[in-house]
Design a protein around this motif. Structure first.
Motif, mmCIF file in Angstrom:
data_model
loop_
_atom_site.group_PDB
_atom_site.id
_atom_site.type_symbol
_atom_site.label_atom_id
_atom_site.label_comp_id
_atom_site.label_asym_id
_atom_site.label_seq_id
_atom_site.Cartn_x
_atom_site.Cartn_y
_atom_site.Cartn_z
ATOM 1 N N UNK A 262 0.829 -1.205 0.000
ATOM 2 C CA UNK A 262 0.000 0.000 0.000
ATOM 3 C C UNK A 262 0.864 1.256 0.000
ATOM 4 N N UNK A 263 2.098 1.152 -0.475
ATOM 5 C CA UNK A 263 3.024 2.275 -0.414
ATOM 6 C C UNK A 263 2.914 3.277 -1.541
ATOM 7 N N UNK A 264 1.857 3.187 -2.335
ATOM 8 C CA UNK A 264 1.684 4.146 -3.422
ATOM 9 C C UNK A 264 2.269 3.629 -4.720
ATOM 10 N N UNK A 265 2.244 4.483 -5.731
ATOM 11 C CA UNK A 265 2.737 4.092 -7.042
ATOM 12 C C UNK A 265 1.739 3.199 -7.757
ATOM 13 N N UNK A 266 2.146 2.649 -8.857
ATOM 14 C CA UNK A 266 1.270 1.767 -9.624
ATOM 15 C C UNK A 266 0.619 2.493 -10.775
ATOM 16 N N UNK A 267 1.019 2.158 -11.984
ATOM 17 C CA UNK A 267 0.480 2.768 -13.195
ATOM 18 C C UNK A 267 -0.525 1.818 -13.808
ATOM 19 N N UNK A 268 -1.822 2.147 -13.711
ATOM 20 C CA UNK A 268 -2.858 1.242 -14.217
ATOM 21 C C UNK A 268 -2.843 1.126 -15.733
ATOM 22 N N UNK A 269 -2.139 2.050 -16.401
ATOM 23 C CA UNK A 269 -2.053 1.989 -17.860
ATOM 24 C C UNK A 269 -1.110 0.883 -18.298
ATOM 25 N N UNK A 270 -0.047 0.666 -17.498
ATOM 26 C CA UNK A 270 0.989 -0.263 -17.927
ATOM 27 C C UNK A 270 1.207 -1.419 -16.952
ATOM 28 N N UNK A 271 1.691 -1.120 -15.728
ATOM 29 C CA UNK A 271 2.255 -2.201 -14.931
ATOM 30 C C UNK A 271 1.646 -2.393 -13.541
ATOM 31 N N UNK A 272 0.922 -1.404 -13.007
ATOM 32 C CA UNK A 272 0.393 -1.515 -11.642
ATOM 33 C C UNK A 272 1.477 -1.887 -10.630
#
Length: 362
Positions: free
Chosen positions: A100-110
């Motif tokens: 749950x530390x943030x980040x994550x691009x739902x467009x590419x890699x999460x």
């Protein structure tokens, strides 16, 4: 070629893996005094939220009212966690992380970032490091697909502390933080005292919290945008709160879990529900949670719960209810489905949600 010692180690680990139960870890004996344990779980959630409270991956005491209704669906695995424990005689070190530390691009890699949950050292009756606050009773948290379930009614906080346990009594000095006030002058640790009762009937804890909170006095004549929010003075106030929480065994494997918190508990209750200071006033909160879990058979069970929190100074009010069903497909693998509603009562806003979860305990 394997040594006999290493063969024994592999055999021990295999047997532990075959017989472990939910939330148990795997133990590796290194010597008569040294042991390494590891555990955790992989959890996958599919969540749908519909209403005029903005989507969140799990409900907390904070929420945003939307101008109009919206619906959103997500699949994620952020609650997945891993922990390790190293024991050497009377000394134990424990560390745990989730994603749950943030980040994550739902467009590419999460690619969500890991974050530290627990990191502490235990020597005999003393615990030092970051872990659950002594003010919190983890046995009173209900089983739910939504992370922690009705967090508005929970004490739910991890922080740095030094805790001493003497039988049923615990006392701790914990990290101070005046949320909404002058954190630059937080120079006195929070003090928590707790008494635990436990028996065949279940367990109950009684906790008291005392701390110094500091209000931030600003210069109303300062028109410089870079300095107008700076504190020119700090007023210290004493904040006191109490909590009772527990889990009571009822019929068969059923149990009733409850929590009640009252006083100037601020950031300790509701996961971001209300600040410690509202202007120059200390916030006062009343919050509670009630949950009943019923076993339909040895592996199938349901929990119905309701939680609520109300703050006097800010006027904030939140509530949540849910009902779920969980089934253990194996000792380590469980699936569950839950429906419920989260409300921002003072703004007359609410969202319904449905969540499907699968959890594999390592």
């Amino acid at each position: 070629m394997f040594t006999n010692k290493f063969k024994k180690l592999l055999l021990t680990t295999s047997l532990l893996a075959a017989t472990s139960v939910a939330q148990a870890g795997y133990d590796i004996e290194l010597s008569d005094e040294d042991k390494i344990s590891f555990g955790g779980y992989i959890k996958v959630d599919a969540r749908y939220v519909d209403g005029d409270v903005a989507y969140k991956p799990f409900w907390t005491g904070a929420g945003t009212k939307l101008a109009q209704d919206a619906s959103q669906f997500n699949i994620f695995a952020n609650e997945t966690r891993f922990n390790m424990k190293y024991t050497h005689g009377d000394v134990m070190g424990f560390i745990e992380m989730d994603f749950w530390g943030g980040g994550g691009n739902e467009i590419v890699s999460n690619s969500a970032n890991p974050r530290i949950r627990h990191a502490f050292i235990k020597y005999k009756d003393v615990v030092a490091g970051q872990t659950w606050s002594t003010f919190m009773n983890t046995s009173a948290i209900p089983e739910s697909a939504d992370f922690a379930g009705a967090t508005v009614g929970l004490v739910f906080i991890r922080q740095g502390q030094v805790r001493y346990t003497m039988g049923n009594f615990q006392v701790a000095l914990e990290n101070p933080e005046t949320w909404g006030g002058d954190t630059a002058n937080d120079n006195v640790p929070d003090v928590v005292a707790r008494y635990n009762l436990k028996g065949d009937w279940g367990s109950v804890s009684f906790s008291a919290l005392g701390r110094q909170v500091n209000s931030c006095v600003k210069d109303s004549t300062d028109m410089n945008i870079n300095t107008m929010n700076n504190c020119v003075d700090s007023n210290s106030e004493t904040a006191i709160g109490g909590s009772i929480a527990g889990r009571i065994n009822t019929i068969g494997k059923d149990d009733f879990r409850f929590q009640f918190h009252q006083g100037e508990v601020g950031r300790y209750v509701g996961v971001g529900f209300t600040k410690d200071m509202v202007g120059e006033k200390v916030e006062e909160t009343t919050a509670y949670l009630a949950a009943y879990r019923h076993y339909w058979n040895e592996t199938l069970r349901s929990t119905v719960l309701y939680g609520s929190a109300k703050a006097d100074v800010s006027g904030l009010e939140r509530s949540q209810w849910s009902i779920n069903i969980f089934e253990n497909l194996t000792k380590q693998l469980a699936v569950g489905f839950e429906v419920g509603q989260f409300k921002i009562d003072e703004q007359n806003a609410d969202s319904n949600y449905a969540q499907l979860s699968m959890q594999y305990v390592l």
